[in-house]
Write an enzyme that holds these catalytic residues in place. Structure first.
Site, mmCIF file in Angstrom:
data_model
loop_
_atom_site.group_PDB
_atom_site.id
_atom_site.type_symbol
_atom_site.label_atom_id
_atom_site.label_comp_id
_atom_site.label_asym_id
_atom_site.label_seq_id
_atom_site.Cartn_x
_atom_site.Cartn_y
_atom_site.Cartn_z
ATOM 1 C CD GLU A 256 47.180 40.764 43.585
ATOM 2 O OE1 GLU A 256 46.375 40.659 42.640
ATOM 3 O OE2 GLU A 256 47.948 39.851 43.948
ATOM 4 C CE1 TYR B 36 16.248 35.588 41.061
ATOM 5 C CE2 TYR B 36 15.480 37.841 40.860
ATOM 6 C CZ TYR B 36 15.427 36.527 40.473
ATOM 7 O OH TYR B 36 14.554 36.141 39.488
ATOM 8 C CB ILE C 14 39.944 34.432 41.620
ATOM 9 C CG1 ILE C 14 40.607 33.890 40.355
ATOM 10 C CG2 ILE C 14 40.336 35.873 41.885
ATOM 11 C CD1 ILE C 14 40.239 34.641 39.076
ATOM 12 C CD GLU C 15 42.611 30.004 40.376
ATOM 13 O OE1 GLU C 15 43.304 29.922 39.344
ATOM 14 O OE2 GLU C 15 42.780 30.911 41.217
ATOM 15 C CE LYS D 252 43.618 40.097 41.422
ATOM 16 N NZ LYS D 252 44.562 39.198 42.089
#
Length: 116
Positions: A21, A53, A71-72, A98
């Site tokens: 990854e 934005y 991802i946390e 993900k």
């Protein structure tokens, strides 16, 4: 209180616990929800009275470029950066998704949501 939702920020990044990854990377989607008092912007039509934005997108992109195992961890960094930069935001949530995680099975996505 009003809510601004910015959904579907699509990015390529190299997050994950597996060595592959880190090398190959993968596709991610980030959704951001901002809660605050945007009533002045609703009345006076001025950008300085709301959450820009473009600023949100740049923060998400910047934090997604910093490699993490989880991802946390990425979501926490994004949320903290947004909270620091967008002082008019009282509450927010960040969802990091993900796409096609490597799980030795057919899984469309995994996601993590943090609220601050």
């Amino acid at each position: 209180m009003q809510t601004i939702n910015i959904r579907g920020i699509r990015l390529f990044a190299n997050h994950g616990c597996l060595e592959e990854e880190a090398l190959i990377g993968g596709n991610y989607v980030v959704n951001v929800k901002l809660v605050g008092d945007f009533s002045v912007a609703a009345e006076d039509d001025k950008l300085e009275h709301t959450a820009d934005y473009i600023v949100v997108y740049r923060i998400v992109k910047e934090e997604m470029a910093v490699r993490s195992n989880l991802i946390e961890h990425v979501a926490e960094r994004i949320a903290n950066h947004l909270k620091k930069k967008l002082t008019m935001v009282m509450q927010l949530s960040v969802e990091v998704i993900k796409i096609n995680p490597p799980m030795n099975g057919e899984v469309d996505e995994v996601s993590f949501v943090i609220e601050k």
